[in-house]
Design a protein around this motif. Structure first.
Motif: not given
Length: 246
Positions: A8-10, A17-20, A218-220
């Motif tokens: 999703g939107d960063i 982003l690193h975490q997901v 943030l979601t992946i």
């Protein structure tokens, strides 16, 4: 086994982003589809774009254009007549401009090339649609009149949220837009606006924007299994910043 993962939107949230990527245990065998809005909000928009370019060199990646990405590209190219700069600043643009103050010409040009390469939408081999915002043409994305709608439209999601769940796809009044593709993946409008903090499905539309630009995570998500992984809420990762919050 290769997975297809949608992000999703960063909004400049490199730490999220690193975490997901870590929590989903992403490898170079995975296909990554990013739904846009890489910039505007948190302070690390240049680093986000650097990482996306790096990932693209290692594995299969698809990058969709978000409205904030287009606004930023217009700013970089001096097309300030295309938008209200004051409004853009208030919605995350100021953090991006500040972050680019010390970015050299060579990197700027590299980032401009990346932003110019972004896709309006992507259809996979199962005809699943990935798009930042939506489309309005009842015959689908190939018939859309204005490209800007791909990264600005909200009616697709609003219609999906408001749709009577008792309607069947065969009913004459069922929206044709929801019969064209088996699944549509979007960002753009945070699901937090309807009280959710996780990816949300309405009709055939999956909204993966869980509010990372604001107070959310943030979601992946794996599009086949629907398993998902989330970062910490972005304000926890940037405690002295406001992101896109007032």
């Amino acid at each position: 086994m290769m997975r297809t993962l949608v992000i999703g939107d960063i909004h400049g949230g490199l730490h999220g982003l690193h975490q997901v990527l870590e929590r989903a245990e992403v490898t170079t065998n995975d296909q990554l589809i990013f739904l846009g809005d890489y910039v505007d909000g948190w302070s690390q928009s240049p680093e986000v774009i650097d990482l996306l370019i790096e990932l693209d060199q290692k594995q299969q990646c698809t990058f969709i254009k978000g409205n904030h990405d287009q606004l930023f590209l217009d700013w970089l190219l001096g097309r300030k007549e295309n938008f209200d700069e004051t409004v853009w600043y208030k919605h995350g643009g100021e953090a991006t401009v500040t972050a680019y103050e010390n970015i050299g010409t060579a990197k700027r040009e590299k980032h401009i090339a990346f932003l110019k390469s972004l896709k309006n939408y992507y259809l996979d081999d199962q005809y699943r649609l990935f798009i930042h915002a939506g489309f309005t043409n009842m015959n689908g994305v190939d018939f859309e009149y204005f490209d800007k709608l791909f990264y600005w439209d909200r009616t697709l999601w609003e219609t999906a949220v408001a749709l009577d769940t008792n309607l069947q796809t065969t009913d004459s009044c069922y929206p044709k837009r929801f019969t064209l593709y088996p699944e549509i993946y979007i960002g753009h409008t945070p699901v937090t606006k309807v009280g959710s903090t996780i990816p949300l499905q309405k009709a055939c539309v999956w909204n993966i924007d869980t509010g990372a630009g604001f107070k959310g995570a943030l979601t992946i998500m794996d599009i086949d299994t629907k398993n998902y992984w989330q970062s910490e809420p972005l304000p926890n990762l940037y405690p002295i910043e406001k992101g896109r919050n007032d």
